[in-house]
Design an enzyme around this catalytic site. Structure first.
Site, PDB file in Angstrom:
ATOM      1  N   ASP A  37     -30.133   0.028   5.750  1.00  0.00           N
ATOM      2  CA  ASP A  37     -31.262  -1.082   5.225  1.00  0.00           C
ATOM      3  C   ASP A  37     -30.909  -2.007   3.987  1.00  0.00           C
ATOM      4  O   ASP A  37     -31.593  -2.436   3.527  1.00  0.00           O
ATOM      5  CB  ASP A  37     -32.426  -0.182   4.986  1.00  0.00           C
ATOM      6  CG  ASP A  37     -32.466   0.768   3.788  1.00  0.00           C
ATOM      7  OD1 ASP A  37     -31.404   1.052   3.255  1.00  0.00           O
ATOM      8  OD2 ASP A  37     -33.465   1.081   3.469  1.00  0.00           O
ATOM      9  N   HIS A 241      -3.712 -12.318   2.138  1.00  0.00           N
ATOM     10  CA  HIS A 241      -4.931 -12.117   1.856  1.00  0.00           C
ATOM     11  C   HIS A 241      -5.276 -10.507   1.205  1.00  0.00           C
ATOM     12  O   HIS A 241      -6.116  -9.916   1.723  1.00  0.00           O
ATOM     13  CB  HIS A 241      -5.732 -12.101   3.277  1.00  0.00           C
ATOM     14  CG  HIS A 241      -5.791 -13.437   3.718  1.00  0.00           C
ATOM     15  ND1 HIS A 241      -5.974 -13.967   4.956  1.00  0.00           N
ATOM     16  CD2 HIS A 241      -5.656 -14.671   3.077  1.00  0.00           C
ATOM     17  CE1 HIS A 241      -5.808 -15.348   5.357  1.00  0.00           C
ATOM     18  NE2 HIS A 241      -5.677 -15.635   4.015  1.00  0.00           N
ATOM     19  N   ASP A 258      -6.044 -15.661  -6.826  1.00  0.00           N
ATOM     20  CA  ASP A 258      -6.666 -16.642  -6.114  1.00  0.00           C
ATOM     21  C   ASP A 258      -8.008 -16.131  -5.967  1.00  0.00           C
ATOM     22  O   ASP A 258      -8.586 -15.442  -5.355  1.00  0.00           O
ATOM     23  CB  ASP A 258      -6.061 -16.760  -4.638  1.00  0.00           C
ATOM     24  CG  ASP A 258      -6.653 -17.686  -3.771  1.00  0.00           C
ATOM     25  OD1 ASP A 258      -7.391 -18.480  -3.889  1.00  0.00           O
ATOM     26  OD2 ASP A 258      -6.022 -17.724  -2.698  1.00  0.00           O
ATOM     27  N   ASP A 269     -11.499 -23.280  -5.069  1.00  0.00           N
ATOM     28  CA  ASP A 269     -10.581 -22.385  -4.615  1.00  0.00           C
ATOM     29  C   ASP A 269      -9.160 -22.664  -5.571  1.00  0.00           C
ATOM     30  O   ASP A 269      -8.459 -23.606  -5.223  1.00  0.00           O
ATOM     31  CB  ASP A 269     -10.430 -22.923  -3.104  1.00  0.00           C
ATOM     32  CG  ASP A 269      -9.509 -22.082  -2.279  1.00  0.00           C
ATOM     33  OD1 ASP A 269      -8.867 -20.995  -3.163  1.00  0.00           O
ATOM     34  OD2 ASP A 269      -8.916 -22.357  -1.356  1.00  0.00           O
ATOM     35  N   HIS A 348       2.597 -20.350   5.002  1.00  0.00           N
ATOM     36  CA  HIS A 348       1.261 -21.125   5.541  1.00  0.00           C
ATOM     37  C   HIS A 348       1.508 -22.532   5.112  1.00  0.00           C
ATOM     38  O   HIS A 348       2.362 -22.946   4.559  1.00  0.00           O
ATOM     39  CB  HIS A 348       0.405 -20.146   4.447  1.00  0.00           C
ATOM     40  CG  HIS A 348       0.562 -20.360   3.052  1.00  0.00           C
ATOM     41  ND1 HIS A 348       0.342 -21.468   2.245  1.00  0.00           N
ATOM     42  CD2 HIS A 348       1.003 -19.538   2.152  1.00  0.00           C
ATOM     43  CE1 HIS A 348       0.617 -21.140   0.778  1.00  0.00           C
ATOM     44  NE2 HIS A 348       1.015 -19.984   0.708  1.00  0.00           N
ATOM     45  N   HIS A 352      -6.044 -26.970   2.876  1.00  0.00           N
ATOM     46  CA  HIS A 352      -7.071 -27.132   3.834  1.00  0.00           C
ATOM     47  C   HIS A 352      -8.426 -27.931   3.117  1.00  0.00           C
ATOM     48  O   HIS A 352      -8.255 -28.101   1.810  1.00  0.00           O
ATOM     49  CB  HIS A 352      -7.670 -25.811   4.186  1.00  0.00           C
ATOM     50  CG  HIS A 352      -8.065 -24.840   2.995  1.00  0.00           C
ATOM     51  ND1 HIS A 352      -9.056 -25.033   2.194  1.00  0.00           N
ATOM     52  CD2 HIS A 352      -7.076 -24.208   2.343  1.00  0.00           C
ATOM     53  CE1 HIS A 352      -8.978 -24.190   1.216  1.00  0.00           C
ATOM     54  NE2 HIS A 352      -7.878 -23.568   1.353  1.00  0.00           N
ATOM     55  N   HIS A 359     -12.820 -22.832   3.607  1.00  0.00           N
ATOM     56  CA  HIS A 359     -12.054 -23.443   4.572  1.00  0.00           C
ATOM     57  C   HIS A 359     -13.129 -24.348   5.262  1.00  0.00           C
ATOM     58  O   HIS A 359     -13.687 -24.325   5.959  1.00  0.00           O
ATOM     59  CB  HIS A 359     -11.365 -22.641   5.522  1.00  0.00           C
ATOM     60  CG  HIS A 359     -10.321 -21.547   4.918  1.00  0.00           C
ATOM     61  ND1 HIS A 359      -9.720 -20.351   5.435  1.00  0.00           N
ATOM     62  CD2 HIS A 359      -9.750 -21.752   3.678  1.00  0.00           C
ATOM     63  CE1 HIS A 359      -9.078 -19.836   4.443  1.00  0.00           C
ATOM     64  NE2 HIS A 359      -8.924 -20.764   3.624  1.00  0.00           N
ATOM     65  N   GLU A 382      -1.795 -25.926  -2.331  1.00  0.00           N
ATOM     66  CA  GLU A 382      -1.581 -24.567  -2.439  1.00  0.00           C
ATOM     67  C   GLU A 382      -0.098 -24.053  -2.054  1.00  0.00           C
ATOM     68  O   GLU A 382      -0.038 -23.117  -1.331  1.00  0.00           O
ATOM     69  CB  GLU A 382      -2.638 -23.692  -2.181  1.00  0.00           C
ATOM     70  CG  GLU A 382      -3.089 -24.111  -0.572  1.00  0.00           C
ATOM     71  CD  GLU A 382      -4.083 -22.993  -0.375  1.00  0.00           C
ATOM     72  OE1 GLU A 382      -4.013 -21.898  -0.523  1.00  0.00           O
ATOM     73  OE2 GLU A 382      -5.249 -23.304   0.251  1.00  0.00           O
ATOM     74  N   TYR A 386       7.078 -16.399  -1.096  1.00  0.00           N
ATOM     75  CA  TYR A 386       6.773 -15.069  -1.218  1.00  0.00           C
ATOM     76  C   TYR A 386       7.937 -14.157  -0.814  1.00  0.00           C
ATOM     77  O   TYR A 386       8.514 -14.356   0.437  1.00  0.00           O
ATOM     78  CB  TYR A 386       5.503 -14.596  -0.186  1.00  0.00           C
ATOM     79  CG  TYR A 386       4.478 -15.635  -0.558  1.00  0.00           C
ATOM     80  CD1 TYR A 386       3.319 -15.367  -1.015  1.00  0.00           C
ATOM     81  CD2 TYR A 386       4.383 -16.912   0.330  1.00  0.00           C
ATOM     82  CE1 TYR A 386       2.478 -16.074  -1.422  1.00  0.00           C
ATOM     83  CE2 TYR A 386       3.285 -17.931   0.100  1.00  0.00           C
ATOM     84  CZ  TYR A 386       2.407 -17.561  -0.899  1.00  0.00           C
ATOM     85  OH  TYR A 386       1.344 -18.292  -1.202  1.00  0.00           O
ATOM     86  N   ARG A 404       1.935 -18.577  -5.906  1.00  0.00           N
ATOM     87  CA  ARG A 404       1.048 -19.516  -5.247  1.00  0.00           C
ATOM     88  C   ARG A 404       0.427 -20.420  -6.495  1.00  0.00           C
ATOM     89  O   ARG A 404       0.111 -19.891  -7.338  1.00  0.00           O
ATOM     90  CB  ARG A 404       0.006 -19.101  -4.188  1.00  0.00           C
ATOM     91  CG  ARG A 404      -0.565 -20.125  -3.562  1.00  0.00           C
ATOM     92  CD  ARG A 404      -1.618 -20.004  -2.270  1.00  0.00           C
ATOM     93  NE  ARG A 404      -2.362 -18.935  -2.643  1.00  0.00           N
ATOM     94  CZ  ARG A 404      -2.142 -17.484  -2.113  1.00  0.00           C
ATOM     95  NH1 ARG A 404      -1.334 -17.127  -1.557  1.00  0.00           N
ATOM     96  NH2 ARG A 404      -3.188 -16.658  -2.198  1.00  0.00           N
ATOM     97  N   GLU A 406      -2.504 -23.265  -6.838  1.00  0.00           N
ATOM     98  CA  GLU A 406      -3.572 -23.944  -5.951  1.00  0.00           C
ATOM     99  C   GLU A 406      -4.466 -24.684  -6.559  1.00  0.00           C
ATOM    100  O   GLU A 406      -5.026 -23.876  -7.710  1.00  0.00           O
ATOM    101  CB  GLU A 406      -4.209 -22.890  -5.240  1.00  0.00           C
ATOM    102  CG  GLU A 406      -5.335 -23.528  -4.228  1.00  0.00           C
ATOM    103  CD  GLU A 406      -6.036 -22.444  -3.341  1.00  0.00           C
ATOM    104  OE1 GLU A 406      -6.207 -21.353  -3.507  1.00  0.00           O
ATOM    105  OE2 GLU A 406      -6.423 -22.950  -2.070  1.00  0.00           O
TER     106      GLU A 406
HETATM  107  N1  GLY Z   1      -8.603 -18.546  -0.905  1.00  0.00           N
HETATM  108  C1  GLY Z   1      -8.263 -18.967   0.364  1.00  0.00           C
HETATM  109  C2  GLY Z   1      -7.215 -19.970   0.592  1.00  0.00           C
HETATM  110  O1  GLY Z   1      -6.530 -20.013  -0.517  1.00  0.00           O
HETATM  111  O2  GLY Z   1      -7.246 -20.527   1.396  1.00  0.00           O
HETATM  112 MN    MN Z   2      -7.095 -22.402  -0.399  1.00  0.00          MN
HETATM  113 MN    MN Z   3      -7.254 -20.019  -2.495  1.00  0.00          MN
END
Ligand code: GLY
Ligand code: MN
Ligand code: MN
Length: 438
Positions: A37, A241, A258, A269, A348, A352, A359, A382, A386, A404, A406
């Site tokens: 619950d 992730h 991140d 982000d 990647h 975005h 996103h 970003e 890696y 990374r 970003e």
């Molecule tokens: N934090 C998710 C991305 O960077 O796309």
């Molecule tokens: Mn991002």
């Molecule tokens: Mn991110």
């Protein structure tokens, strides 16, 4: 908080586009159960909130352009003293009209009785089919009821349009108020990232940095994160992730963070990567400066008139050139770009759309071509590299490094506007901020 006039303007814009003889139906998100619950913290659906500002669950917005008795109808929970005592305030029907600008409000329990009547004599129905199968079925039932009255001379809808498609295009162009919210969200997150650099020490746990990030954002007034924070030390940074955040941070490793807060339903982000002990090793510095150069090149392409993929192409070019120079890739630049051999280390995309959803919505291609960037659009930039431990044919010194960088960038009529610029990212600035560790 956005002003009521902002939501009104959005509804007006949508209804002008829809035209007469149409109706839009938009339910908000369901509450979701975490276990037994206990519920997850409630977050309204972004499309629904974008048009209404209404924060409660169990609500449906209906827009009926040109309807004499009112164009904006909100179905919501009624006031209930006992339920409000246990679970908190409800606007109720009066609040829906008074505080949220509804022309008419009805109990959500009356939806099935009232909706078929609203569909009569409406030719076009704007509705996000496929988002919620249960609600799809209800819309289909209401349409069926109207059709069953055809012999009584009642006309039902003849066209169904994807409401989400139209709304998502609107959401892609941020208003002044939206940019204001996103700038504040980015500032709060930037300040929190800076604090993590100041507080990080070898031996701390990844979850401690994650917790510190939440703390800083909440203390600054942002109650929620836009997504679960990623805090990856050393090799963990190579898991894109990674959200376990459970390991201790090792002297000599980098840590990738991140993380971004949500403010007034708008996301930030941001990613920064820095040395746990405050000092880059030669190998870390070489890769870091390469990613940073790629990020600068990509940000410089965030200009009105360029297309969506220009920043990505700029980043890939810089990264590939650098990887060849460092001996991590072999061959010529042209061949490496063509064969995408860089994708072993950069798998990647470079960004975005960013907005109410991290996103965010909006098409990236139109008629098969990358979309042109226009003022008011916000995107992330970003790039990363890696190189996990155990990478075959890669010298040991590069292994266990994930980087990374970003930022959140607004397209303007002039230069790119980096909303998250307050958090340091040059090697010198980071090392200067972290002298406490040495
Ligand atoms: N934090 C998710 C991305 O960077 O796309
Ligand atoms: Mn991002
Ligand atoms: Mn991110």
């Amino acid at each position: 908080m956005m002003k009521a006039t902002e939501y009104k303007r959005r509804r007006r814009q949508l209804m002008t586009m829809m035209g007469g003889g149409s109706i839009a139906i938009l339910p908000t998100a369901h509450e979701t159960i975490r276990n037994r619950d206990v519920h997850h913290p409630y977050r309204p659906d972004s499309d629904f909130h974008y048009l209404t500002g209404f924060p409660e669950p169990e609500a449906v917005a209906v827009l009926v352009p040109g309807r004499p008795h009112g164009e904006f109808i909100l179905f919501c929970r009624e006031k209930d003293a006992t339920k409000e005592m246990w679970d908190g305030y409800r606007a109720g029907l009066e609040g829906a009209v008074r505080d949220y600008g509804a022309d008419d409000a009805f109990p959500i329990s009356d939806l099935d009785d009232i909706l078929p009547g609203l569909l009569e004599e409406r030719e076009r129905v704007y509705f996000a089919m496929g988002s919620d199968p249960g609600f799809d079925q209800r819309v289909s039932d209401w349409v069926g009821q109207v059709r069953s009255r055809a012999r009584a001379g009642v006309h039902g809808p003849i066209e169904f349009l994807a409401l989400d498609h139209y709304l998502h295009d609107m959401r892609l162009y941020k208003s002044r108020a939206e940019v204001g919210a996103m700038r504040t969200a980015a500032r709060i997150s930037a300040q929190a990232h800076g604090e993590l650099m100041r507080r990080c020490r070898p031996g701390m746990y990844e979850y401690q940095l994650a917790s510190l990030f939440s703390h800083e954002c909440q203390m600054a007034g942002a109650g929620h994160l836009a997504y679960p924070s990623i805090v990856g030390g050393g090799n963990n940074a190579c898991v894109l992730h990674y959200v376990e955040n459970r390991d201790a941070l090792q002297d000599g490793d980098l840590v990738l963070i991140d993380a971004g807060c949500e403010l007034d339903y708008y996301a930030s982000d941001i990613t920064r990567t820095f040395p746990v002990n405050g000092c880059f090793s030669d190998a870390q510095r070489a890769l870091y400066e390469l990613v940073l150069e790629a990020q600068h090149a990509a940000i410089d392409k965030v200009r009105a008139g360029n297309h969506w993929n220009d920043p990505h192409e700029a980043a890939v070019r810089v990264l590939t050139k650098g990887l060849l120079k460092l001996g991590l890739l072999r061959g010529t630049l042209a061949k490496a770009l063509k064969s995408k051999s860089y994708s072993r280390f950069y798998m990647h995309r470079t960004g975005h759309w960013l907005g109410m959803d991290v996103h965010d919505v909006g098409d990236y291609k139109i008629d098969g071509h990358w979309r042109e960037l226009e003022p008011g659009m916000v995107l992330t930039v970003e790039p990363g590299l890696y190189i996990p431990r155990g990478s075959k044919g890669v010298a040991k010194k590069w292994q266990g490094i994930g980087i990374r960088i970003e930022d959140d960038v607004l397209v303007t009529r002039g230069d790119p506007d980096v909303l998250s610029r307050d958090v340091p990212k040059s090697v010198d600035a980071i090392e200067a901020l972290m002298t406490h560790v040495r």
